[in-house]
Design a protein around this motif. Structure first.
Motif, short mmCIF file in Angstrom:
data_model
loop_
_atom_site.label_atom_id
_atom_site.label_comp_id
_atom_site.label_asym_id
_atom_site.label_seq_id
_atom_site.Cartn_x
_atom_site.Cartn_y
_atom_site.Cartn_z
N GLY A 36 0.81 -1.21 0.00
CA GLY A 36 0.00 0.00 0.00
C GLY A 36 0.84 1.26 0.00
N LEU A 37 1.81 1.33 0.92
CA LEU A 37 2.65 2.53 0.99
C LEU A 37 3.43 2.73 -0.31
N LEU A 38 3.90 1.63 -0.88
CA LEU A 38 4.64 1.75 -2.14
C LEU A 38 3.72 2.16 -3.29
N THR A 39 2.49 1.64 -3.30
CA THR A 39 1.55 1.99 -4.36
C THR A 39 1.20 3.48 -4.34
N ILE A 40 1.02 4.02 -3.14
CA ILE A 40 0.65 5.44 -3.07
C ILE A 40 1.87 6.35 -3.18
N GLY A 41 3.05 5.77 -3.32
CA GLY A 41 4.25 6.57 -3.57
C GLY A 41 4.89 7.15 -2.33
N TYR A 42 4.73 6.47 -1.21
CA TYR A 42 5.32 6.94 0.04
C TYR A 42 6.84 6.91 -0.10
N PHE A 43 7.49 8.01 0.19
CA PHE A 43 8.94 8.08 0.07
C PHE A 43 9.61 7.31 1.18
N ARG A 44 10.71 6.68 0.84
CA ARG A 44 11.53 6.01 1.85
C ARG A 44 12.45 7.05 2.48
N PRO A 45 12.91 6.79 3.71
CA PRO A 45 13.86 7.73 4.31
C PRO A 45 15.21 7.63 3.59
#
Length: 176
Positions: free
Chosen positions: A136-145
């Motif tokens: 989910g986080l990757l699909t919505i484009g959540y940036f990694r630190p």
């Protein structure tokens, strides 16, 4: 299996294996179930864990009634909701979450938690979720630190800088 099928109806994903019946396979990639919907629902934070067995029974009762009203034959090898096609699961969930449905609150709550697992990984720490490849986080484009574990954003979310940094802001982003 029934609660998994419900979560998959809210945020569809791909089957885990060819014989997976709970996940309809209505969308590519990981959906609510792969994002940890069951783990979130079973956790103490949301308060739904004690009600899940009852919700599954009630959902299967609704699925049985839905199928009977429409003359659908259900496969008895799986729970009734799981036996419904994805389109019928979706139609039933729409009925259950409609404003006039007397049980709307519990079905909307179940839907919200299913969605929450996908779009916020509420049951996991963000760093751990991203490290594990949370769909989910990757699909919505959540940036990694960054490699040092600090989140920095090279582009402004509004397309422009909204304010200048305070002159006493440290290199870690904390105010002095």
């Amino acid at each position: 299996m029934t609660i998994e099928a419900f979560a998959d109806t809210i945020v569809p994903g791909e089957k885990r294996s060819p014989d997976d019946r709970a996940i309809a396979g209505a969308a590519p990639g990981g959906g609510a179930v792969a994002s940890g919907a069951i783990e979130l629902l079973e956790g103490p934070g949301g308060g739904l864990a004690p009600a899940l067995d009852g919700l599954a029974v009630s959902l299967n009762d609704h699925a049985t009634g839905y199928a009977q009203e429409r003359g659908l034959d259900l496969d008895n090898d799986v729970p009734p909701f799981v036996a419904l096609s994805f389109a019928d699961r979706t139609a039933l969930v729409q009925l259950l979450t409609a404003p006039e449905h007397p049980e709307k609150q519990m079905w909307v709550a179940l839907a919200l938690f299913s969605n929450m697992a996908f779009d916020s990984a509420a049951h996991l720490g963000t760093v751990d979720a991203l490290a594990a490849g949370h769909p989910g986080l990757l699909t919505i484009g959540y940036f990694r630190p960054d490699t040092d574990g600090i989140w920095r954003f090279p582009q402004f979310s509004y397309g422009r800088q909204l304010a200048n940094l305070h002159p006493n802001t440290t290199t870690t982003g904390s105010p002095a």
